[in-house]
Design a protein around this motif. Structure first.
Motif, PDB file in Angstrom:
ATOM      1  N   GLY A 109      24.156  61.566  84.577  1.00  0.00           N
ATOM      2  CA  GLY A 109      23.309  61.366  83.405  1.00  0.00           C
ATOM      3  C   GLY A 109      23.163  59.894  83.086  1.00  0.00           C
ATOM      4  O   GLY A 109      24.151  59.153  83.071  1.00  0.00           O
ATOM      5  N   LEU A 110      21.942  59.450  82.814  1.00  0.00           N
ATOM      6  CA  LEU A 110      21.688  58.028  82.587  1.00  0.00           C
ATOM      7  C   LEU A 110      22.525  57.465  81.450  1.00  0.00           C
ATOM      8  O   LEU A 110      23.093  56.373  81.565  1.00  0.00           O
ATOM      9  CB  LEU A 110      20.193  57.804  82.304  1.00  0.00           C
ATOM     10  CG  LEU A 110      19.760  56.362  82.024  1.00  0.00           C
ATOM     11  CD1 LEU A 110      20.087  55.446  83.188  1.00  0.00           C
ATOM     12  CD2 LEU A 110      18.258  56.309  81.699  1.00  0.00           C
ATOM     13  N   ALA A 111      22.633  58.193  80.328  1.00  0.00           N
ATOM     14  CA  ALA A 111      23.383  57.677  79.184  1.00  0.00           C
ATOM     15  C   ALA A 111      24.845  57.450  79.545  1.00  0.00           C
ATOM     16  O   ALA A 111      25.434  56.415  79.194  1.00  0.00           O
ATOM     17  CB  ALA A 111      23.268  58.638  78.003  1.00  0.00           C
ATOM     18  N   ASN A 112      25.452  58.391  80.255  1.00  0.00           N
ATOM     19  CA  ASN A 112      26.846  58.240  80.666  1.00  0.00           C
ATOM     20  C   ASN A 112      27.020  57.130  81.690  1.00  0.00           C
ATOM     21  O   ASN A 112      27.956  56.324  81.606  1.00  0.00           O
ATOM     22  CB  ASN A 112      27.373  59.551  81.255  1.00  0.00           C
ATOM     23  CG  ASN A 112      27.653  60.593  80.196  1.00  0.00           C
ATOM     24  OD1 ASN A 112      28.055  60.273  79.082  1.00  0.00           O
ATOM     25  ND2 ASN A 112      27.438  61.854  80.534  1.00  0.00           N
ATOM     26  N   VAL A 113      26.128  57.083  82.680  1.00  0.00           N
ATOM     27  CA  VAL A 113      26.248  56.081  83.749  1.00  0.00           C
ATOM     28  C   VAL A 113      26.053  54.676  83.207  1.00  0.00           C
ATOM     29  O   VAL A 113      26.732  53.728  83.634  1.00  0.00           O
ATOM     30  CB  VAL A 113      25.246  56.395  84.881  1.00  0.00           C
ATOM     31  CG1 VAL A 113      25.197  55.257  85.899  1.00  0.00           C
ATOM     32  CG2 VAL A 113      25.613  57.706  85.572  1.00  0.00           C
ATOM     33  N   ARG A 114      25.155  54.521  82.248  1.00  0.00           N
ATOM     34  CA  ARG A 114      24.960  53.195  81.650  1.00  0.00           C
ATOM     35  C   ARG A 114      26.249  52.684  81.011  1.00  0.00           C
ATOM     36  O   ARG A 114      26.649  51.536  81.204  1.00  0.00           O
ATOM     37  CB  ARG A 114      23.832  53.250  80.614  1.00  0.00           C
ATOM     38  CG  ARG A 114      22.446  53.156  81.222  1.00  0.00           C
ATOM     39  CD  ARG A 114      21.352  53.259  80.185  1.00  0.00           C
ATOM     40  NE  ARG A 114      20.115  52.678  80.691  1.00  0.00           N
ATOM     41  CZ  ARG A 114      18.938  52.822  80.113  1.00  0.00           C
ATOM     42  NH1 ARG A 114      18.820  53.529  78.991  1.00  0.00           N
ATOM     43  NH2 ARG A 114      17.861  52.247  80.633  1.00  0.00           N
ATOM     44  N   THR A 115      26.906  53.545  80.244  1.00  0.00           N
ATOM     45  CA  THR A 115      28.160  53.131  79.619  1.00  0.00           C
ATOM     46  C   THR A 115      29.239  52.871  80.672  1.00  0.00           C
ATOM     47  O   THR A 115      29.983  51.892  80.586  1.00  0.00           O
ATOM     48  CB  THR A 115      28.642  54.193  78.628  1.00  0.00           C
ATOM     49  OG1 THR A 115      27.689  54.310  77.567  1.00  0.00           O
ATOM     50  CG2 THR A 115      29.996  53.827  78.034  1.00  0.00           C
ATOM     51  N   LEU A 116      29.314  53.744  81.666  1.00  0.00           N
ATOM     52  CA  LEU A 116      30.331  53.594  82.708  1.00  0.00           C
ATOM     53  C   LEU A 116      30.217  52.250  83.420  1.00  0.00           C
ATOM     54  O   LEU A 116      31.195  51.498  83.534  1.00  0.00           O
ATOM     55  CB  LEU A 116      30.203  54.732  83.731  1.00  0.00           C
ATOM     56  CG  LEU A 116      31.162  54.649  84.923  1.00  0.00           C
ATOM     57  CD1 LEU A 116      32.552  55.102  84.510  1.00  0.00           C
ATOM     58  CD2 LEU A 116      30.640  55.484  86.092  1.00  0.00           C
ATOM     59  N   LEU A 117      29.025  51.934  83.917  1.00  0.00           N
ATOM     60  CA  LEU A 117      28.861  50.727  84.734  1.00  0.00           C
ATOM     61  C   LEU A 117      28.983  49.449  83.904  1.00  0.00           C
ATOM     62  O   LEU A 117      29.589  48.472  84.349  1.00  0.00           O
ATOM     63  CB  LEU A 117      27.526  50.770  85.474  1.00  0.00           C
ATOM     64  CG  LEU A 117      27.429  51.838  86.578  1.00  0.00           C
ATOM     65  CD1 LEU A 117      26.050  51.839  87.220  1.00  0.00           C
ATOM     66  CD2 LEU A 117      28.504  51.631  87.647  1.00  0.00           C
ATOM     67  N   THR A 118      28.416  49.438  82.697  1.00  0.00           N
ATOM     68  CA  THR A 118      28.572  48.235  81.865  1.00  0.00           C
ATOM     69  C   THR A 118      30.012  48.085  81.396  1.00  0.00           C
ATOM     70  O   THR A 118      30.511  46.956  81.269  1.00  0.00           O
ATOM     71  CB  THR A 118      27.620  48.254  80.654  1.00  0.00           C
ATOM     72  OG1 THR A 118      27.722  49.510  79.976  1.00  0.00           O
ATOM     73  CG2 THR A 118      26.194  47.998  81.079  1.00  0.00           C
ATOM     74  N   SER A 119      30.710  49.197  81.182  1.00  0.00           N
ATOM     75  CA  SER A 119      32.127  49.122  80.837  1.00  0.00           C
ATOM     76  C   SER A 119      32.917  48.513  81.989  1.00  0.00           C
ATOM     77  O   SER A 119      33.855  47.736  81.762  1.00  0.00           O
ATOM     78  CB  SER A 119      32.662  50.516  80.513  1.00  0.00           C
ATOM     79  OG  SER A 119      34.042  50.463  80.194  1.00  0.00           O
TER      80      SER A 119
END
Length: 331
Positions: free
Chosen positions: A291-301
């Motif tokens: 999911g884009l919302a989850n992946v965005r947080t994961l990678l920027t984290s």
């Protein structure tokens, strides 16, 4: 040699985030968060290092590690749906925090300066099976195709060929210190993202921005030059005409040619460190969540964690790119 403890890292994150909030973040409207943003950033960093990505498992971990949860700031245990909801909303905040630290750290260490910046994209394979392009275009999910990430999209990588997933777009300096990060689905091009990030990059006041051939565009080169920044790209297909020839003479100057040659040694270590933080170290860097919302947080984290590790290494006099100590105390 003294090394930072787990408490030192947590204190560092909280101190930096509080300064970030004071200078950059508009006051939160309404009722104060039950679980502060800085607490969740630390918690999810622990979960990433421990390879616990499912929110149900994270909730269970908190229930069985109540003393550690209390030490980092939890007064109660959030429900898994709360963890999921808050995780999805962290992306823009983490993006802004990365940008703040990219600017803040320049006073800490010369290795964190913005004199020369590098821009690049790395692909990460989506969790689960791939959605073949013909089916995706038709909006058809084949029967029996389970756990499909329908947000992801296709892009071709020079290293891995066609990848169904997401792209992490980073801006870093010569020492691989992150300055900015953005996450999009794989098909979103480098050219689109660099234009979206242009203002933030220019605010860092670099002398040069170095990228690969995907960032080549005559009007972009000219616009950046007017802003006082030399955009250095190979321009492999832009060779005809007097402007193209003049540009190739410019990038052929020894100092500019050296900067172009150094792109890989500046950017690739950063992508490697992010993969080590998140455990995406297999051939196509397959993601553990979808999911884009989850992946965005994961990678920027992951990018933020590398930033924190490098800042801590500078403060404690450790090798700049060594994240193994932070990984050890967080796991």
């Amino acid at each position: 040699m003294l090394k930072p403890t787990f408490a030192d890292y947590v204190r560092l994150v909280y101190t930096l985030f509080e300064e970030f909030e004071q200078q950059m973040v508009a006051p939160h409207r309404g009722r104060p968060f039950t679980y502060p943003q800085k607490l969740l950033i630390v918690f999810f960093t622990i979960m990433h290092f421990r390879r616990i990505f499912r929110f149900k498992a994270q909730h269970r971990w908190l229930q069985t590690h109540r003393q550690l949860a209390k030490e980092i700031g939890f007064r109660s245990i959030p429900h898994r749906t709360t963890l999921s909801r808050r995780y999805k909303k962290l992306y823009e905040l983490i993006q802004a925090f990365i940008a703040f630290l990219g600017w803040w750290a320049e006073e800490l260490d010369e290795a964190f300066n913005s004199h020369t910046l590098y821009e690049d994209k790395s692909l990460f394979k989506a969790q689960g099976p791939v959605w073949h392009r013909s089916d995706q275009k038709a909006g058809c999910i084949p029967e029996g195709l389970r756990n499909l990430d329908t947000d992801a999209s296709w892009c071709k990588s020079g290293y891995h060929g066609w990848v169904y997933g997401y792209g992490l777009h980073v801006t870093c300096n010569r020492h691989s210190f992150p300055k900015l990060a953005q996450v999009e689905t794989g098909s979103v091009s480098e050219s689109q993202v660099i234009d979206q990030k242009a203002l933030k990059i220019l605010q860092l006041e670099p002398n040069e921005l170095v990228g690969d051939d995907n960032y080549t565009k005559y009007t972009r080169i000219r616009t950046w030059a007017k802003a006082g920044v030399a955009l250095l790209v190979p321009a492999l297909k832009w060779v005809k005409g007097r402007y193209a020839q003049a540009y190739h003479r410019f990038i052929g100057q020894p100092e500019n040619a050296e900067l172009l040659a150094s792109r890989g040694t500046a950017v690739e270590p950063l992508f490697d460190l992010v993969s080590k933080v998140l455990g995406t170290t297999d051939n196509q860097k397959q993601l553990p969540i979808k999911g884009l919302a989850n992946v965005r947080t994961l990678l920027t984290s992951g990018v933020l964690t590398v930033q924190i590790a490098m800042i801590a290494n500078s403060i404690w006099g450790l090798p700049l790119h060594d994240i193994s100590h932070m990984a050890a105390v967080f796991t």
